[in-house]
Design an enzyme around this catalytic site. Structure first.
Site, PDB file in Angstrom:
ATOM      1  N   ARG A 492      -7.298 -28.387   7.354  1.00 20.88           N
ATOM      2  CA  ARG A 492      -7.504 -29.585   7.072  1.00 20.88           C
ATOM      3  C   ARG A 492      -6.546 -30.542   6.678  1.00 20.88           C
ATOM      4  NH1 ARG A 492     -12.544 -28.459   2.980  1.00 20.88           N
ATOM      5  NH2 ARG A 492     -10.845 -26.597   2.419  1.00 20.88           N
ATOM      6  N   SER A 553      -1.657 -21.049   2.348  1.00 20.98           N
ATOM      7  CA  SER A 553      -2.011 -20.151   1.711  1.00 20.98           C
ATOM      8  C   SER A 553      -1.575 -18.727   2.152  1.00 20.98           C
ATOM      9  CB  SER A 553      -3.541 -19.944   1.796  1.00 20.98           C
ATOM     10  OG  SER A 553      -4.238 -21.228   1.693  1.00 20.98           O
ATOM     11  N   ASP A 607      -3.267 -21.691  -2.096  1.00 23.14           N
ATOM     12  CA  ASP A 607      -4.818 -21.949  -2.290  1.00 23.14           C
ATOM     13  C   ASP A 607      -5.340 -21.698  -3.657  1.00 23.14           C
ATOM     14  OD1 ASP A 607      -4.605 -19.312  -1.468  1.00 23.14           O
ATOM     15  OD2 ASP A 607      -6.035 -19.605   0.161  1.00 23.14           O
TER      16      ASP A 607
HETATM   17  C1  G6P Z   1     -10.389 -23.195   0.036  1.00 28.13           C
HETATM   18  C2  G6P Z   1      -8.903 -23.717   0.451  1.00 28.13           C
HETATM   19  C3  G6P Z   1      -8.496 -22.956   1.482  1.00 28.13           C
HETATM   20  C4  G6P Z   1      -8.515 -21.478   1.177  1.00 28.13           C
HETATM   21  C5  G6P Z   1      -9.942 -21.136   1.161  1.00 28.13           C
HETATM   22  C6  G6P Z   1     -10.489 -19.727   1.281  1.00 28.13           C
HETATM   23  O1  G6P Z   1     -11.469 -23.802   0.435  1.00 28.13           O
HETATM   24  O2  G6P Z   1      -9.075 -25.016   0.647  1.00 28.13           O
HETATM   25  O3  G6P Z   1      -7.184 -23.307   2.144  1.00 28.13           O
HETATM   26  O4  G6P Z   1      -7.769 -20.662   2.118  1.00 28.13           O
HETATM   27  O5  G6P Z   1     -10.794 -21.899   0.373  1.00 28.13           O
HETATM   28  O6  G6P Z   1     -11.538 -19.614   1.824  1.00 28.13           O
HETATM   29  P1  G6P Z   1     -11.699 -18.944   3.516  1.00 28.13           P
HETATM   30  O7  G6P Z   1     -13.038 -18.316   3.200  1.00 28.13           O
HETATM   31  O8  G6P Z   1     -11.819 -20.326   4.272  1.00 28.13           O
HETATM   32  O9  G6P Z   1     -10.549 -18.135   3.886  1.00 28.13           O
HETATM   33  C1  BGC Z   2      -2.320 -14.637   1.198  1.00 37.71           C
HETATM   34  C2  BGC Z   2      -2.509 -15.450  -0.391  1.00 37.71           C
HETATM   35  C3  BGC Z   2      -3.762 -16.310  -0.210  1.00 37.71           C
HETATM   36  C4  BGC Z   2      -4.849 -15.507   0.017  1.00 37.71           C
HETATM   37  C5  BGC Z   2      -6.110 -16.248  -0.050  1.00 37.71           C
HETATM   38  C6  BGC Z   2      -3.643 -14.112   1.450  1.00 37.71           C
HETATM   39  O1  BGC Z   2      -3.799 -13.299   2.506  1.00 37.71           O
HETATM   40  O2  BGC Z   2      -1.048 -13.777   1.078  1.00 37.71           O
HETATM   41  O3  BGC Z   2      -1.352 -16.373  -0.345  1.00 37.71           O
HETATM   42  O4  BGC Z   2      -3.960 -17.081  -1.434  1.00 37.71           O
HETATM   43  O5  BGC Z   2      -4.789 -14.870   1.374  1.00 37.71           O
HETATM   44  O6  BGC Z   2      -6.201 -17.241   1.172  1.00 37.71           O
END
Ligand code: G6P
Ligand code: BGC
Ligand code: BGC
Length: 867
Positions: A492, A553, A607
């Site tokens: 995003r 992340s 994140d």
């Molecule tokens: C949040 C953050 C993302 C993050 C996500 C994890 O919404 O903005 O950057 O990685 O949570 O959730 P997802 O299920 O999308 O991996």
């Molecule tokens: C990453 C982290 C991240 C997490 C959640 C992991 O695979 O190594 O940096 O915070 O995923 O998105």
């Protein structure tokens, strides 16, 4: 039917709808030798069978059977006499057919209305069909039989299951295209059973799967509901029967009664001068002088007339030439009505099935059994025709029972044995996923040690990375910021406007195709800049250089707020040439290549940190960030004095734990199952992120898929049929777990989801898949909870507090979408960290907002320093 299912007893429902504790239709793979005892199906006789189930349809072994006529004084005598007689027949049979030295497992087919409370517990409600033995109504007939066998003392027989004849018929049905889910008996009496959704059966405390219900429709009309259909002959027959007022529907259909109805009509017509020149005979006026077989013979289109003469002569009547046709007419009318009434009742069952399964056209097989079907030439065809007329939307095939249902009784006994064996294998498979409190305490302690080693810069699977975020927002931050959010389900770009008391966010989701995520780093960062440019144009921001916060992340070693060296990719990312590089530089270089834009990258943020900051804006207690989405990770505010790699002894710093890598040193091996190992081996980073691979959304579906493959190979699931689709990687999405585990509609959803994947499954399969999902997601939530407990306990001890109150900002699709994940995490934390009161705050705007806030704090501090 519906009233009885819902246990609405006022007015008393006219049919009983009795659960039979048969929960699945047969596989056709059942095996073994079974003794079957049949009582109450056809007339006053008792049958003993020795049934061998071979497990294949090709090789059928004919059962050995022997019929015993029950003396009339026993039929109307004491219960003890009846059951002693049965035990005696069993011994006689076994003497005559020695079966060697094996366990004798017996299925008891007992065809009277019974309240079952288990597969081998069944209380007789009331006798029907000419039986009337004292001391049996209100008693468990299995126990009475066991007692009698013991009194007899010659053989050691284990009574494993008790079954109504309708159920035996349904279960013994030769497998056609689909399972047979209705059993219909028109024998001495009549009744039907069918597979009902368990959640509709109020008497069962079960909202999953299907269960076979014996309708006991013979008593339909006992409340007089069929008043207008009842004739004077029905009333007369009922009045003279052993059980007046009871089984009044059965008395219009069952084989025990058809001859008697014909007799009553003939007598009436004779008395009114229509037949036999107005003469009757004592025989014609005696109960029971015309039997079903007479009616059948007289109705025969070819030899019927001759039979009429013979039967009437036996009744001392002298028929006139014109009488024969009229008598045949009477027989046909009585039998046609019986078949039609039976069809109407069956149609009610079929349309209920169709509605409850929400199918436009129901394809269903009905197993039929009983002597009326066997001996009456037209009963089956009238029934069929009428059913087609009444429920044209149902495609019904009628399948005659094998061995008068004896095979089915053996099947039930075998199914019970198979289910027990499968359940055992399922439990054995899932046992390693069931973590007890002790195991979780060990995980918590290991996590705690790994944290300390990581903070001190010693070897540890937890990297404990400083983030250079030293404070949560204090509310005085202001301004417009750009933010990027890369690494979750969505990429995003955001515009975040922080004003007094409000944060406004505009964002746009862009996709990162897998080929870009796993292509070259340059391509990835060029793509990111393209998306930013597009966003700026759409928002009318072109040419402005707003401060930018970058949520990235992945594990990064930070040397400052705007410097982050990517240590390694995780999740599905693997773009080349990035590991070991400063991600902010890679972004700036890409911006440079795209000369038209100017961007001011101020901060790079994980994140977890973004989420903590974002929740911290509203709650000053928020000192931990947690992500359970595609990947998993946590961060928290640590005392700076504990962080070896950053100078300074006072104040705090947010530490990105990178707990996804916990266990990469082998410390979690005692919890890792062979399924975890398979998932790890097939991933793009084998051996890495072992904790993450047991918890996060990218992997849970895969774990489930591997377990399903294993259970299929054991024959426990999908009848042992391996399918291409289940062998396809990532076919079982983690969102399916959330859907499958949600509320009471679960089982239907399980089926729908798996059928979408191209699997065909029974209710038992669906139930087991659900249990697999539950075991996998439960373990994930508990491990996650153990991690949180380790962190909050550390915060509490850092501060030397007896009790700590702390909030955790959480984000991630698994945490948010799964119906039970969050409550299981909380429950685990409450257990493992009893001195911490932990509140979980779900982040609403993603971590992009947090990245903007980190940027805002940085800008504020920079300004203050300048001032
Ligand atoms: C949040 C953050 C993302 C993050 C996500 C994890 O919404 O903005 O950057 O990685 O949570 O959730 P997802 O299920 O999308 O991996
Ligand atoms: C990453 C982290 C991240 C997490 C959640 C992991 O695979 O190594 O940096 O915070 O995923 O998105
Ligand atoms: C009994 C049922 C049985 C049916 C057919 C009825 O009289 O109540 O349990 O299924 O006869 O044999």
């Amino acid at each position: 039917m519906e009233q009885a299912l819902m246990e609405q007893n006022n007015p008393a429902p006219a049919v009983r709808m009795l659960p039979t504790y048969v929960g699945s239709t047969p596989h056709g793979t059942e095996q073994g030798d079974f003794l079957v005892l049949e009582l109450g199906a056809t007339g006053a006789s008792l049958r003993v069978l020795w049934v061998t189930l071979t497990g294949t349809e090709e090789h059928r072994v004919e059962p050995r059977s022997q019929e015993f006529v029950i003396p009339q004084e026993v039929v109307l005598g004491s219960g003890q006499q009846l059951f002693d007689f049965a035990a005696c027949c069993l011994s006689e049979f076994l003497d005559a057919h020695p079966v060697g030295n094996q366990d004798l497992k017996l299925g008891f087919s007992f065809s009277f209305p019974c309240h079952q409370t288990g597969l081998d517990k069944s209380t007789l409600i009331s006798w029907t069909k000419g039986f009337k033995c004292s001391g049996v109504e209100g008693h468990d007939v299995v126990q009475l039989l066991r007692d009698a066998i013991q009194r007899q003392g010659t053989y050691n027989i284990d009574v494993v299951a008790v079954v109504n004849d309708t159920v035996g018929t349904m279960m013994g049905c030769e497998l056609g295209a689909g399972p047979c889910e209705v059993g219909l008996i028109v024998d001495t009496g009549t009744n039907a059973c069918y597979m009902e959704e368990a959640r509709h059966v109020a008497a069962l405390d079960e909202d999953r799967g299907r269960t076979c219900v014996s309708i006991e429709w013979g008593s339909f009309n006992d409340d007089g509901a069929l008043g207008p259909v009842m004739t004077i002959f029905d009333h007369a027959l009922d009045y003279e029967s052993l059980n007046p007022g009871a089984q009044r529907f059965e008395k219009m259909i069952g084989g025990l009664y058809l001859g008697e109805l014909v007799r009553l009509v003939l007598a009436h017509l004779a008395q009114h001068g229509v037949l036999f020149g107005g003469c009757t005979s004592p025989a014609l006026l005696s109960r029971g002088s015309i039997l079903l077989e007479h009616v059948v013979e007289m109705e025969d289109p070819f030899t019927g007339a001759a039979h009429v003469h013979a039967v009437l002569q036996d009744l001392d009547l002298s028929p006139q030439a014109s009488d024969a046709e009229l008598v045949q007419h009477v027989c046909a009318a009585v039998c046609t009505r019986a078949a039609q009434l039976c069809a109407a009742a069956l149609a009610a069952v079929l349309s209920r099935l169709q509605h409850s399964r929400e199918q436009q056209t129901l394809q269903v097989a009905v197993a039929t059994g009983g002597q009326v079907f066997e001996v009456h030439p037209r009963f089956r065809s009238i029934l069929k025709e009428m059913v087609m007329l009444l429920v044209p939307e149902c495609d019904v095939s009628f399948i005659p029972a094998v061995d008068g249902g004896g095979q089915g009784v053996a099947m039930v006994t075998a199914v019970a044995a198979r289910l027990a064996a499968h359940r055992h294998l399922l439990e054995e498979t899932l046992a390693p996923f069931q973590l007890n409190c002790q195991q979780l305490i060990v995980v918590q302690a290991q996590m705690r040690e790994a944290m300390i080693r990581g903070l001190q810069g010693e070897a540890s699977s937890l990297r404990m990375l400083p983030t250079y975020v030293r404070a949560t927002p204090d509310g005085s931050e202001r301004g417009d910021f750009l933010a990027l959010d890369l690494g979750g389900t969505n990429f995003r770009v955001l515009l975040v406007r922080v004003a007094k008391g409000s944060v406004q966010i505009t964002n746009q989701v862009y996709s990162i195709p897998e080929c870009v995520a796993q292509g070259s780093g340059q391509e990835l960062f060029d793509h990111i800049v393209d998306c930013i440019v597009d966003f700026q144009q759409r928002q009318g921001l072109s040419g402005q250089s707003l401060p930018l916060g970058f949520t990235f992340s992945f594990p990064c070693k930070q040397l400052g707020l705007d410097q982050g060296i990517l240590l390694n990719w995780t999740k599905g990312f693997n773009a080349s040439g990035c590991e070991g590089q400063d991600v902010v530089c890679l972004l700036r270089e890409a911006i440079g290549r795209r000369q038209a834009v100017e961007l001011n990258v101020v901060a790079i943020v994980n994140d977890t940190v973004g989420t903590m900051m974002s929740c911290g804006y509203d709650d000053p207690h928020c000192e931990m960030g947690l992500i359970v989405g595609t990947g998993t990770n946590a961060c928290y505010m640590e005392e700076l004095r504990n962080v070896a790699s950053v100078a300074g002894d006072s104040g705090y710093m947010c530490i990105n734990m990178e707990w996804g890598a916990f266990g990469d040193d082998g410390s979690l091996s005692m919890l890792s199952t062979c399924f975890d190992a398979s998932v790890d081996q097939a991933s793009i980073n084998p051996g890495k992120q072992r904790f993450e691979k047991m918890i996060s959304g990218m992997y849970l579906g895969e774990i489930v898929r591997h377990i399903l493959l294993h259970l299929t190979s054991l024959g426990v699931l999908f009848q042992g049929q391996q399918t291409q689709c289940l062998q396809t990687r990532d076919i079982f999405k983690t969102k399916f777990l959330s859907e499958i585990e949600s509320d009471s509609l679960a089982l239907r959803q399980v089926r729908a989801i798996l059928e979408d994947l191209g699997l065909t499954l029974t209710s038992d399969d669906a139930l087991m898949v659900l249990e697999v999902c539950q075991a996998v997601s439960r373990r994930a939530a508990q491990l996650c909870g153990a991690g949180v407990a380790a962190v909050v306990e550390k915060i509490r001890e850092n501060r030397g507090l007896e009790e700590l109150t702390v909030s955790v900002g959480v984000d991630g699709t698994l945490y948010k979408l799964h119906p039970h994940f969050s409550s299981l995490v909380s429950a685990t934390v409450r257990k493992l960290a009893p001195h911490c009161t932990v509140t979980f705050l779900q982040s609403e705007d993603g971590s992009g907002k947090g990245a903007a806030l980190v940027t805002a704090v940085a800008c504020r501090l920079a300004q203050t320093t300048r001032v």
